[in-house]
Design a protein around this motif. Structure first.
Motif, PDB file in Angstrom:
ATOM      1  N   PRO A   1       0.804  -1.233   0.000  1.00  0.00           N
ATOM      2  CA  PRO A   1       0.000   0.000   0.000  1.00  0.00           C
ATOM      3  C   PRO A   1       0.836   1.282   0.000  1.00  0.00           C
ATOM      4  CG  PRO A   1      -0.017  -1.015   2.150  1.00  0.00           C
ATOM      5  CD  PRO A   1       0.679  -1.974   1.256  1.00  0.00           C
ATOM      6  N   LEU A   2       2.072   1.214   0.433  1.00  0.00           N
ATOM      7  CA  LEU A   2       2.818   2.461   0.610  1.00  0.00           C
ATOM      8  C   LEU A   2       3.703   2.784  -0.585  1.00  0.00           C
ATOM      9  CD1 LEU A   2       3.966   1.974   4.293  1.00  0.00           C
ATOM     10  CD2 LEU A   2       2.024   3.278   3.447  1.00  0.00           C
ATOM     11  N   THR A   3       3.678   1.920  -1.591  1.00  0.00           N
ATOM     12  CA  THR A   3       4.688   2.041  -2.641  1.00  0.00           C
ATOM     13  C   THR A   3       4.838   3.453  -3.188  1.00  0.00           C
ATOM     14  OG1 THR A   3       4.277  -0.214  -3.200  1.00  0.00           O
ATOM     15  CG2 THR A   3       5.434   1.098  -4.823  1.00  0.00           C
ATOM     16  N   LYS A   4       3.709   4.045  -3.589  1.00  0.00           N
ATOM     17  CA  LYS A   4       3.814   5.363  -4.219  1.00  0.00           C
ATOM     18  C   LYS A   4       4.387   6.404  -3.262  1.00  0.00           C
ATOM     19  CE  LYS A   4       0.974   5.305  -8.198  1.00  0.00           C
ATOM     20  NZ  LYS A   4       0.136   6.106  -9.073  1.00  0.00           N
ATOM     21  N   LYS A   5       3.880   6.387  -2.043  1.00  0.00           N
ATOM     22  CA  LYS A   5       4.359   7.342  -1.039  1.00  0.00           C
ATOM     23  C   LYS A   5       5.846   7.163  -0.806  1.00  0.00           C
ATOM     24  CE  LYS A   5       0.157   7.719   1.764  1.00  0.00           C
ATOM     25  NZ  LYS A   5      -0.572   6.506   1.326  1.00  0.00           N
ATOM     26  N   LYS A   6       6.211   5.903  -0.702  1.00  0.00           N
ATOM     27  CA  LYS A   6       7.583   5.546  -0.410  1.00  0.00           C
ATOM     28  C   LYS A   6       8.533   6.119  -1.453  1.00  0.00           C
ATOM     29  CE  LYS A   6       8.454   1.163  -0.873  1.00  0.00           C
ATOM     30  NZ  LYS A   6       8.193  -0.285  -0.808  1.00  0.00           N
ATOM     31  N   TYR A   7       8.175   5.925  -2.716  1.00  0.00           N
ATOM     32  CA  TYR A   7       9.097   6.374  -3.755  1.00  0.00           C
ATOM     33  C   TYR A   7       9.042   7.877  -3.935  1.00  0.00           C
ATOM     34  CZ  TYR A   7      10.224   1.607  -4.439  1.00  0.00           C
ATOM     35  OH  TYR A   7      10.681   0.338  -4.206  1.00  0.00           O
ATOM     36  N   ALA A   8       7.924   8.458  -3.586  1.00  0.00           N
ATOM     37  CA  ALA A   8       7.876   9.922  -3.602  1.00  0.00           C
ATOM     38  C   ALA A   8       8.793  10.467  -2.504  1.00  0.00           C
ATOM     39  CB  ALA A   8       6.448  10.400  -3.400  1.00  0.00           C
ATOM     40  N   MET A   9       8.774   9.783  -1.366  1.00  0.00           N
ATOM     41  CA  MET A   9       9.608  10.226  -0.254  1.00  0.00           C
ATOM     42  C   MET A   9      11.091  10.166  -0.617  1.00  0.00           C
ATOM     43  SD  MET A   9       9.839   8.454   3.457  1.00  0.00           S
ATOM     44  CE  MET A   9      11.326   8.611   4.422  1.00  0.00           C
ATOM     45  N   LEU A  10      11.413   9.183  -1.414  1.00  0.00           N
ATOM     46  CA  LEU A  10      12.803   9.028  -1.841  1.00  0.00           C
ATOM     47  C   LEU A  10      13.303  10.299  -2.518  1.00  0.00           C
ATOM     48  CD1 LEU A  10      14.665   6.698  -1.535  1.00  0.00           C
ATOM     49  CD2 LEU A  10      13.971   5.846  -3.748  1.00  0.00           C
ATOM     50  N   LEU A  11      12.388  10.944  -3.244  1.00  0.00           N
ATOM     51  CA  LEU A  11      12.786  12.163  -3.961  1.00  0.00           C
ATOM     52  C   LEU A  11      13.149  13.280  -2.986  1.00  0.00           C
ATOM     53  CD1 LEU A  11      10.127  12.136  -6.784  1.00  0.00           C
ATOM     54  CD2 LEU A  11      12.518  11.476  -6.927  1.00  0.00           C
ATOM     55  N   PHE A  12      12.655  13.171  -1.754  1.00  0.00           N
ATOM     56  CA  PHE A  12      13.009  14.203  -0.774  1.00  0.00           C
ATOM     57  C   PHE A  12      14.323  13.904  -0.083  1.00  0.00           C
ATOM     58  CE2 PHE A  12       8.451  14.792  -1.193  1.00  0.00           C
ATOM     59  CZ  PHE A  12       8.423  16.160  -1.404  1.00  0.00           C
ATOM     60  N   ILE A  13      14.700  12.661  -0.084  1.00  0.00           N
ATOM     61  CA  ILE A  13      15.973  12.320   0.559  1.00  0.00           C
ATOM     62  C   ILE A  13      17.132  12.843  -0.273  1.00  0.00           C
ATOM     63  CG2 ILE A  13      17.443  10.420   1.314  1.00  0.00           C
ATOM     64  CD1 ILE A  13      15.026   8.827   1.937  1.00  0.00           C
ATOM     65  N   ILE A  14      16.957  12.795  -1.580  1.00  0.00           N
ATOM     66  CA  ILE A  14      18.073  13.142  -2.470  1.00  0.00           C
ATOM     67  C   ILE A  14      18.608  14.551  -2.240  1.00  0.00           C
ATOM     68  CG2 ILE A  14      18.817  13.254  -4.873  1.00  0.00           C
ATOM     69  CD1 ILE A  14      18.211  10.458  -3.567  1.00  0.00           C
ATOM     70  N   PRO A  15      17.727  15.574  -2.200  1.00  0.00           N
ATOM     71  CA  PRO A  15      18.288  16.922  -1.979  1.00  0.00           C
ATOM     72  C   PRO A  15      19.093  17.013  -0.689  1.00  0.00           C
ATOM     73  CG  PRO A  15      15.963  17.056  -2.509  1.00  0.00           C
ATOM     74  CD  PRO A  15      16.281  15.620  -2.392  1.00  0.00           C
ATOM     75  N   VAL A  16      18.623  16.320   0.343  1.00  0.00           N
ATOM     76  CA  VAL A  16      19.345  16.374   1.623  1.00  0.00           C
ATOM     77  C   VAL A  16      20.725  15.755   1.474  1.00  0.00           C
ATOM     78  CG1 VAL A  16      19.311  15.614   4.022  1.00  0.00           C
ATOM     79  CG2 VAL A  16      17.194  16.310   2.911  1.00  0.00           C
ATOM     80  N   THR A  17      20.761  14.570   0.866  1.00  0.00           N
ATOM     81  CA  THR A  17      22.048  13.902   0.676  1.00  0.00           C
ATOM     82  C   THR A  17      22.949  14.737  -0.215  1.00  0.00           C
ATOM     83  OG1 THR A  17      20.735  11.913   0.649  1.00  0.00           O
ATOM     84  CG2 THR A  17      23.040  11.668   0.176  1.00  0.00           C
ATOM     85  N   PHE A  18      22.345  15.272  -1.255  1.00  0.00           N
ATOM     86  CA  PHE A  18      23.103  16.056  -2.207  1.00  0.00           C
ATOM     87  C   PHE A  18      23.691  17.290  -1.534  1.00  0.00           C
ATOM     88  CE2 PHE A  18      23.734  18.589  -6.060  1.00  0.00           C
ATOM     89  CZ  PHE A  18      24.355  17.633  -6.844  1.00  0.00           C
TER      90      PHE A  18
END
Lengths: 236, 335, 105, 390
Positions: free
Chosen positions: B130-147
């Motif tokens: 059930p969380l797949t879409k949310k999960k992968y959307a969240m991934l997009l927010f991790i990237i700027p932080v790591t970057f």
């Protein structure tokens, strides 16, 4: 009705390479019902869709459309992770080419399906030894599989299919590489399983298989469709 | 400067992490757009298989991230010799404006990656993902932080000027130790102590209530307390906890406790603090997921287990901080 | 014997060796530290400023006391005696955006 | 939660690695070698760094050189008197030293004068230190002793600035344990040194300044430079920092050059991981068909990477350690030390810590693991029904 169907399909359809140039319609609108304890044979020439049906039933792949119930549960949309789980718990597979892993001995090959489970290796080993014992393969236990004769490979493959104590045994052209005596021996082993209450489904175009009198359900297939359903059991 | 082996190692390690996480995010993007669990097409199957790759990438990313954080702190400690006025890692990180922000971003992306893996773990337990879409959307927010973390790190290392002999005039008239941001250290120890131990009790109490009831307000409360607790604890480490380990009233460095001289006590200390607060926060964050039908039977057990982790980790953390306070003769009262 | 046990055994063995290495390092290291007062005394008495590390050229012997006129001494181009010649000035990458850090008050 | 599953998979992994012995042994061998080289460089430079810092702990706090037309110039002794009067300066002493090129062995010696003697308890010096007015005696370092085949009691002739030959009797010798500091030293009296080099009167090579409070040293350095704009003060702390930076930089440089080898290895690993043989591919298909899940296959690949990299890593660092500290880093020492005739021979003091190990891991294991992720995944998504369909 002695029991509800252990396998039930409704309008099961399977395309391979959908939408591409090499699209194949392997199975079309297959609806059938296999009951617990049935000895079923899928009969038909090669390319008739028996293997596809077998791998759909065995949760190896998902149908393009239609529904498939295994033990009353709709599995047609289940992600692979859960399909594997069902496969591992419910089915035992015997492949046409046996598909044993070379370079490993008989015992290891038999134990292989349950490696990725939390079973203790010593329990697993004793279980495998018991099964090999039952099939008269004990003396070959530590023998590398590539050195086995056809019949022995066959029995190793059977032992491997049984390691998870499956409810349903699936076999794809199991007698294709065996002579008459060995084929009969194989069928005798399968019959034994039925006696123990297991469900056996065999895909074959070998008369040695589909002409046996103890078959409960004979499914004749052609061009991905069921041509004829023939029941031997009196209560059908 | 940039050719220091430790710095090379960090830049290599975190560069690889960045590549892993960004490719995970890019792969995730397609999943966000096309995912449909009811679809039986081969395309959906391909997406499903791709999720394995993404989660593997993030898992390795997290692992490397931990490693890079460790190296970052160690390297900061190692290069303090090269900088005038830097007494320990704190001094090195203060050598320019990028040091501490780089560290904060590292820690933040560590937390985010760990949270992602936790969500992924939950998601994979439910048959309909059930969380797949949310999960992968969240991934997009991790990237700027790591970057951002990586850029800051790069700028930090590029901007460090080792004060070595130059042939022009020998002595470099560098300013000795300009006040390394000591505002945290100057927080009154007694007040911090009271705040820290009170909050520890509140944290433990709310953890226990979540374990016992798994009820909604408690879980949210635990999450909030965990977050505050993380900040207060780190402040406390700087303000008074580290002093007990060093047995020095003036040494406020939060990194030296990682050194062998102090029996590596910093590792269990930070590990218990980070894992405790992480699980505390997570057990609140997953509260809303109870509403999702396929997860409703999974969440409560998980929540209880995580709250249990959180509480025991925090108790361990407090015990570690108490060891030197109880067993050594050093007291802070006079200072 | 399980296959994995061999792996664990090998890892364990390596860790043992590393443990021995760490132990030996501690001992040898402390032996070095024990002799270092003697070394430090030599340094102090002779007022030495550099370690005797590379004698390829005069300016590489006491890099901190270097003559300023030796050929190719200053970076860039200081590779006539590599790597000793590179002792004096490790390339300052901030040169790319030159900053002068000498402050006079 | 049980570990059995993972150990079972590890078992299987090792078995399948063993089935392809030669290929995997090759990879482990190459990887160990890569780690061995990187590890040697790190250990070596780290030890140099530590030793340099320890040895130079008691070096003069401040050295004042004079420069003339951008060149190092002899400094008038009267500067010393003026500097000694600066507040905070506890002592100023002129240093007399220089380089002597020995055309016989084609090497540079460092000739230095001593005005104090070592304590007799110093274990690193044998014999007598030639002091003030002690004519015709010299103490030498092991490197010179080796190059000229001389020892205590022997004579050595040097050619003075005026072309005349000066004979010295070797009165003392530095033990080889101190070679990192003393290898090329010739210690003689100030008078002999002045004659050897033809020093004019009233000048010294440079001045060594002691300060009463070390933190004041930069301030005093600035004052000296204000008072004598033709001088170049050098702080001890800067010398130490420079050594720190130099070894860090050199090992970094070598590691960077060495990155090529690492990349080559990564390509090899990638290629190995991507180029699954038909047999391996079939095997994975069978596993999936008989009930292994995609993540189980990924776990096999994880273990595979771990077994290979951990085995190589441990082997590599152990070999690197033995190479650096037992075999004297014979492969790489020239790259870090530089070449010369009087090569200092010394056993390095071993220092090993978590930081070095983590650095090494990050430079070798992480790139390796990262390069195998995508190929592993590609292998793991093999269709299970591919096997059935044949």
């Amino acid at each position: 009705m002695k029991e509800t169907g252990i396998i039930k399909t409704e309008a099961l359809t399977k395309y391979y390479n959908r939408g591409k140039a090499n699209e194949v319609l392997a199975l079309r609108d297959v609806t059938m019902d296999i009951r617990r304890g049935d000895f079923t044979v899928l009969k038909g020439p090669s390319g008739s869709g028996k293997t596809t049906l077998l791998s759909l039933i065995g949760c190896m792949t998902r149908p393009t459309s239609g529904t498939l119930f295994v033990e009353g549960r709709d599995i047609s949309h289940l992600p692979e992770r859960f399909l594997t789980d069902i496969r591992r718990k419910t089915f035992g597979f015997i492949f046409q080419q046996f598909h044993l892993i070379h370079g490993m001995n008989v015992l290891q090959n038999v134990m292989m399906p349950l490696y990725p489970t939390d079973i203790r290796i010593s329990d697993l080993r004793s279980r495998a030894e018991a099964i090999l014992e039952g099939l008269g393969m004990s003396k070959r236990r530590d023998f590398p599989v590539q050195g086995l004769s056809g019949g022995e490979q066959q029995r190793t493959a059977i032992a491997r299919a049984l390691i998870n104590d499956p409810d349903i045994i699936l076999a794809d052209e199991p007698t294709a590489h065996l002579d008459t005596a060995l084929s009969d021996e194989f069928m005798a082993i399968m019959r034994d399983f039925r006696q123990k209450g297991k469900t056996v489904i065999i895909a074959s175009h070998d008369p040695l298989v589909y002409e046996k009198e103890y078959i409960d359900l004979l499914v004749e297939m052609r061009d991905g469709q069921i041509r004829n359903l023939c029941c031997n059991s009196p209560d059908r | 400067m940039i050719l220091h082996p430790g710095i090379l190692a960090i830049l290599a390690g975190s560069g690889i992490t960045l590549i892993l996480l960004s490719s995970a995010a890019i792969l995730g993007l397609k999943i966000v757009r096309k995912w449909d669990i009811r679809d039986s097409s081969e395309e959906q199957l391909a997406l499903e298989r791709r999720t394995y790759l993404v989660s593997t990438l993030v898992q390795y990313g997290l692992l490397f991230e931990v490693m890079a954080l460790f190296l970052f702190i160690y390297t900061a400690d190692d290069i303090h010799n090269l900088l005038v006025g830097a007494m320990c890692a704190t001094g090195s990180l203060n050598a320019n404006a990028f040091g501490f922000p780089a560290l904060y971003f590292r820690v933040a992306s560590l937390f985010l990656a760990a949270a992602w893996i936790a969500l992924n773990h939950i998601d994979q337990k439910a048959e309909d993902y059930p969380l797949t879409k949310k999960k992968y959307a969240m991934l997009l927010f991790i990237i700027p932080v790591t970057f951002a973390g990586y850029i800051l790190e790069l700028r930090y290392f590029l901007n460090i000027e080792p004060n070595v002999i130059t042939s022009c005039c020998g002595v470099l008239f560098s300013e000795g130790g300009t006040g390394a941001g000591s505002s945290l250290a100057s927080l009154p120890a007694q007040t911090m102590k009271t705040a820290f131990f009170t909050l520890s009790l509140i944290m433990a109490a709310s953890g226990i209530s979540v374990i016992r009831t798994q009820r909604n307000p408690y879980a949210f409360f635990l999450a909030a307390v965990s977050f505050i607790y993380l900040i207060v604890s780190i402040t406390s480490v700087i303000s008074f906890i580290s002093l007990y380990f060093y047995q020095l009233p003036t040494h406020h460095c939060p990194f030296d406790i990682l050194q062998p001289e102090y029996y590596y006590i910093g590792y269990p200390l930070y590990a218990s603090l980070f894992s405790g607060t992480f699980f505390g926060m997570m057990s609140g964050i997953i509260e809303p997921l109870k509403k999702i039908k396929s997860l409703s039977h999974i969440i409560p057990g998980l929540q209880r287990r995580w709250a249990l982790f959180a509480t025991s980790a925090i108790i361990l953390f407090v015990i570690i901080t108490l060891i030197p306070m109880v067993f050594s003769t050093f007291t802070l009262e006079r200072y | 014997m399980r296959r994995s046990s061999f792996f664990f055994l090998y890892v364990f063995f390596c860790l043992l060796v590393i443990g021995a290495i760490v132990f030996w390092s501690e001992r040898e290291g402390s032996r070095f530290i024990a002799k270092s007062p003697d070394l430090q005394e030599i340094t102090a008495v002779l007022r030495l400023t550099d370690i005797s590390f590379s004698h390829d050229a005069r300016y590489t012997r006491h890099p901190s006391q270097a003559d300023l006129f030796s050929a190719f001494q200053d970076y860039p181009g200081s590779i006539d005696h590599f790597p000793s010649g590179s002792v004096t000035a490790p390339p300052d990458f901030s040169l790319l955006s030159t900053r002068i850090t000498v402050r006079k008050r | 939660m049980s570990a059995d599953k993972h150990i079972n998979i590890l078992d299987f992994t090792i078995q399948s690695l063993l089935r392809r012995k030669f290929k995997n042994a090759g990879i482990i061998l190459v990887f160990s070698f890569v780690i061995f080289i990187a590890g040697s460089i790190l250990f070596l430079s780290y030890s140099f760094k530590r030793e340099a810092v320890l040895i130079l702990k008691d070096a003069p706090e401040l050295i004042v050189q004079r420069t003339l037309a951008g060149r190092h110039e002899l400094i008038p002794e009267k500067y010393a008197e003026i500097i000694a009067r600066f507040p905070g300066v506890s002592d100023v002493s002129p240093r007399y030293w220089g380089y002597y090129y020995d055309s016989l062995v084609k090497a540079n010696y460092t000739v230095i004068s001593a005005d104090r003697s070592l304590q007799t308890s110093n274990r690193l010096f044998r014999g007598q230190m030639p002091g003030e007015g002690d004519f015709g005696n010299a103490a030498i370092g092991r490197g010179i002793a080796r190059a000229r085949f001389i020892d205590i009691g022997d004579d050595v002739s040097l050619i003075a600035a005026d072309g005349k030959v000066m004979d010295f009797r070797i009165a003392g010798i530095f033990e080889s344990e101190s070679e990192l500091l003393t290898s090329d030293l010739i210690v003689m009296s100030r008078q002999d040194l002045s004659r050897l080099f033809g020093f004019p009167g009233g000048v010294a090579t440079d001045l060594s300044v002691s300060v009463s409070n070390e933190t004041e040293a930069p301030v005093i350095a600035r004052k000296i430079r204000d008072r004598f704009p033709d001088t170049r003060p050098i702080l001890r702390s800067e010398i130490l920092r420079t050594y720190d930076a130099v070894f860090g930089w050199r090992s970094g440089l070598i590691l960077t050059l060495f990155a090529g080898a690492m990349i080559a290895f990564i390509i090899l690993a990638w290629d190995k991981a991507t180029g699954l043989s038909a047999e391996e591919k079939k095997e994975i298909g069978i596993l999936k068909a008989i009930g292994w899940e995609t993540s189980d296959i990924l776990e096999i690949k994880f273990w595979e990477g771990l077994v290979i990299s951990l085995t190589s890593f441990l082997t590599g660092i152990i070999l690197a350690y033995l190479h650096v500290y037992f075999l004297g880093a014979s492969l790489f020492a020239p790259a870090l030390k530089g070449w010369s005739v009087i090569y200092p021979e010394f056993r390095l003091a071993p220092f090993i810590n978590m930081y070095q190990i983590a650095t090494l891991m990050s430079l070798t294991v992480i790139p390796y693991i990262a390069s195998t992720i995508i190929p592993s995944w590609k292998a793991s998504i093999t269709d299970p029904d591919e096997v059935v369909r044949g």
